[in-house]
Design a protein around this motif. Structure first.
Motif, mmCIF file in Angstrom:
data_model
loop_
_atom_site.group_PDB
_atom_site.id
_atom_site.type_symbol
_atom_site.label_atom_id
_atom_site.label_comp_id
_atom_site.label_asym_id
_atom_site.label_seq_id
_atom_site.Cartn_x
_atom_site.Cartn_y
_atom_site.Cartn_z
ATOM 1 N N GLN A 55 0.817 -1.208 0.000
ATOM 2 C CA GLN A 55 0.000 0.000 0.000
ATOM 3 C C GLN A 55 0.854 1.262 0.000
ATOM 4 O O GLN A 55 0.507 2.258 -0.622
ATOM 5 C CB GLN A 55 -0.948 -0.024 1.198
ATOM 6 C CG GLN A 55 -2.052 -1.067 1.069
ATOM 7 C CD GLN A 55 -2.904 -1.189 2.310
ATOM 8 O OE1 GLN A 55 -2.577 -0.662 3.367
ATOM 9 N NE2 GLN A 55 -4.005 -1.905 2.195
ATOM 10 N N GLY A 56 2.017 1.204 0.705
ATOM 11 C CA GLY A 56 2.916 2.350 0.678
ATOM 12 C C GLY A 56 3.525 2.576 -0.696
ATOM 13 O O GLY A 56 3.626 3.714 -1.166
ATOM 14 N N VAL A 57 3.931 1.496 -1.355
ATOM 15 C CA VAL A 57 4.526 1.623 -2.691
ATOM 16 C C VAL A 57 3.475 2.031 -3.717
ATOM 17 O O VAL A 57 3.748 2.833 -4.625
ATOM 18 C CB VAL A 57 5.193 0.288 -3.098
ATOM 19 C CG1 VAL A 57 5.745 0.366 -4.519
ATOM 20 C CG2 VAL A 57 6.303 -0.062 -2.127
ATOM 21 N N ILE A 58 2.271 1.501 -3.573
ATOM 22 C CA ILE A 58 1.180 1.863 -4.482
ATOM 23 C C ILE A 58 0.894 3.355 -4.434
ATOM 24 O O ILE A 58 0.616 3.989 -5.463
ATOM 25 C CB ILE A 58 -0.091 1.058 -4.131
ATOM 26 C CG1 ILE A 58 0.037 -0.379 -4.636
ATOM 27 C CG2 ILE A 58 -1.335 1.701 -4.698
ATOM 28 C CD1 ILE A 58 0.184 -0.498 -6.131
ATOM 29 N N MET A 59 0.984 3.935 -3.246
ATOM 30 C CA MET A 59 0.786 5.383 -3.124
ATOM 31 C C MET A 59 1.803 6.140 -3.962
ATOM 32 O O MET A 59 1.486 7.137 -4.624
ATOM 33 C CB MET A 59 0.904 5.784 -1.652
ATOM 34 C CG MET A 59 0.706 7.269 -1.398
ATOM 35 S SD MET A 59 -0.984 7.824 -1.709
ATOM 36 C CE MET A 59 -1.798 7.155 -0.263
ATOM 37 N N ASN A 60 3.047 5.659 -3.962
ATOM 38 C CA ASN A 60 4.099 6.298 -4.747
ATOM 39 C C ASN A 60 3.836 6.153 -6.246
ATOM 40 O O ASN A 60 4.010 7.094 -7.022
ATOM 41 C CB ASN A 60 5.442 5.679 -4.381
ATOM 42 C CG ASN A 60 6.616 6.451 -4.936
ATOM 43 O OD1 ASN A 60 6.518 7.639 -5.182
ATOM 44 N ND2 ASN A 60 7.725 5.764 -5.126
ATOM 45 N N ILE A 61 3.390 4.963 -6.664
ATOM 46 C CA ILE A 61 3.160 4.705 -8.082
ATOM 47 C C ILE A 61 1.982 5.511 -8.616
ATOM 48 O O ILE A 61 2.056 6.133 -9.681
ATOM 49 C CB ILE A 61 2.926 3.198 -8.307
ATOM 50 C CG1 ILE A 61 4.210 2.411 -8.022
ATOM 51 C CG2 ILE A 61 2.455 2.922 -9.730
ATOM 52 C CD1 ILE A 61 4.033 0.916 -8.074
ATOM 53 N N THR A 62 0.884 5.526 -7.888
ATOM 54 C CA THR A 62 -0.338 6.171 -8.377
ATOM 55 C C THR A 62 -0.333 7.684 -8.205
ATOM 56 O O THR A 62 -1.219 8.358 -8.732
ATOM 57 C CB THR A 62 -1.575 5.608 -7.663
ATOM 58 O OG1 THR A 62 -1.412 5.776 -6.246
ATOM 59 C CG2 THR A 62 -1.758 4.141 -7.978
#
Length: 420
Positions: A55-62
């Motif tokens: 979820q932390g990495v997804i925030m960076n990607i999106t």
């Protein structure tokens, strides 16, 4: 006389039986790990860590889609799209949500205080913690693909749904300790309790905060965790950018190749726990095992990165260096990240949570500082980023090698009051 003679053997057998029962309680019997309750809990914790990191990495990607378009059907150019090099302010805003990860990881430490036999603690903890790297791998691999196919909100729906499933598993299957678990095998319960009997006291512990603040072994864990997290967050945030800037390859290929090192990292992390426990069975000192694991998870990774800009590397060489650098990092999971359980088992949940919370400040500082260095010096930016990373990593590692310990500290021992 006959009656006496018949009773004496029985009495002797009774005494021997009692002694054997005492011995069995003092010497824990090893129980199978496959299908055991403690390994089920480790697997559930693995899934929770997977969700937490993904979820932390997804925030960076999106973030690219969210800041550049209000259209839910924003299309990515490929499998992933990381934030641009010059947008270090945006990366800082993304990273501010990540120090909460420390509290989640610290809470897990309370589990292994009650569920982790010392001779299995390394592998149980690494099974749980390796979920973090698997989360990075899946998020980088599939985050952009899901956004491209269904729109960026669906990334949060899917990974949020996985998080809800993990919460249900946690609520129904995870208990505070073996004593309160309703379905645990009796043999396993006795094995765990007897293994931990010498470490965890039954009385409510005092909280020696002043002694913790003055403890050099505690600070060695804090600083080494911070320096290791600087390494991790630099790789997570800037590996795709580095590959793209050096080789100018298609961002779709970049996304899949950027995810590759993290699946290698996941596998090595699992093997690292097995290796650490194996060394303990060969009578290698616990502090030696912790420091070996910490060195192997820090120094080679930092060295591989710092030499990379000085080489006329081919694409294959660069990917090999990046994969090895990222892959070796989880060996630290058998070192600094569970060292709190060694020096203060009664306060390990607080110490691990505090150390991870402190270390997660690197999630804010590393992308900010690295983005600034890259924006200020286009020619030597990457060299400066990796040199700074090496200096920070080496400083934290050196401090830990000098002051790190694995014996229970005096301030963490149970105090027994005696009356005269």
């Amino acid at each position: 006389m006959a009656a006496v003679m018949e009773m004496n053997p029985t009495a002797g057998k009774s005494n021997c039986s009692q002694e054997m029962q005492v011995d069995k309680k003092l010497i824990p019997r090893k129980v199978p790990s496959l299908g055991s309750t403690r390994y089920v809990i480790a697997f559930i914790t693995h899934l929770c860590n997977f969700t937490l990191k993904a979820q932390g990495v997804i925030m960076n990607i999106t973030m690219v889609a969210m800041v550049n378009s209000t259209d839910h059907w924003f299309q990515f150019n490929g499998s992933t799209e990381m934030l641009p090099v010059d947008s270090f302010d945006s990366q800082n805003n993304v990273s501010k949500s990540r120090p909460a990860e420390g509290s989640g990881l610290g809470g897990q430490c309370a589990l292994w205080e009650k569920w982790g036999p010392p001779q299995e603690r390394s592998r149980l903890c690494t099974i749980a913690l390796s979920g973090l790297m698997l989360g990075v791998f899946i998020a980088i691999l599939l985050g952009g693909v899901i956004s491209q196919a269904f729109g960026w909100p669906f990334v949060f729906y899917i990974f949020g749904g996985i998080g809800c499933i993990c919460c249900l598993l946690w609520c129904f299957l995870v208990y505070d300790d073996p004593t309160s678990h309703p379905w645990i095998n009796i043999t396993e319960k006795e094995y765990i309790i007897s293994s931990l009997a010498q470490q965890v006291g039954s009385s409510k512990p005092s909280f020696p905060i002043k002694a913790m603040v003055r403890s050099l072994p505690v600070w060695s864990i804090f600083l080494c965790c911070f320096s290791n997290n600087w390494l991790i967050n630099t790789l997570v945030a800037y590996m795709p950018t580095y590959i793209s800037s050096v080789f100018n390859i298609n961002i779709r290929d970049n996304g899949f190749l950027s995810a590759l090192p993290f699946i290698v990292s996941w596998g090595i992390g699992l093997l690292g726990g097995q290796l650490a426990d194996f060394l303990l069975t060969k009578n290698v000192r616990l502090v030696t095992v912790r420091k070996i694991a910490t060195v192997l998870g820090n120094l080679p990774s930092a060295v591989l990165l710092v030499v990379l800009p000085y080489l006329n590397s081919t694409y294959i060489t660069t990917m090999t260096f990046l994969t090895l650098s990222c892959g070796l990092i989880p060996l630290c999971q058998s070192g600094i990240y569970i060292n709190a359980l060694d020096i203060a088992p009664r306060h390990s949940s607080f110490l691990m949570g505090a150390s991870r919370g402190f270390a997660q400040t690197a999630a804010i500082l590393a992308p900010t500082v690295c983005g600034f260095l890259l924006s200020q010096d286009a020619e030597f930016g990457w060299r400066n980023v990796f040199l700074l990373l090496f200096a920070i990593n080496l400083s934290g590692l050196t401090f830990y090698l000098i002051f790190g310990e694995a014996d229970i500290q005096d301030w963490a021992k149970e105090r027994k009051l005696t009356r005269l």
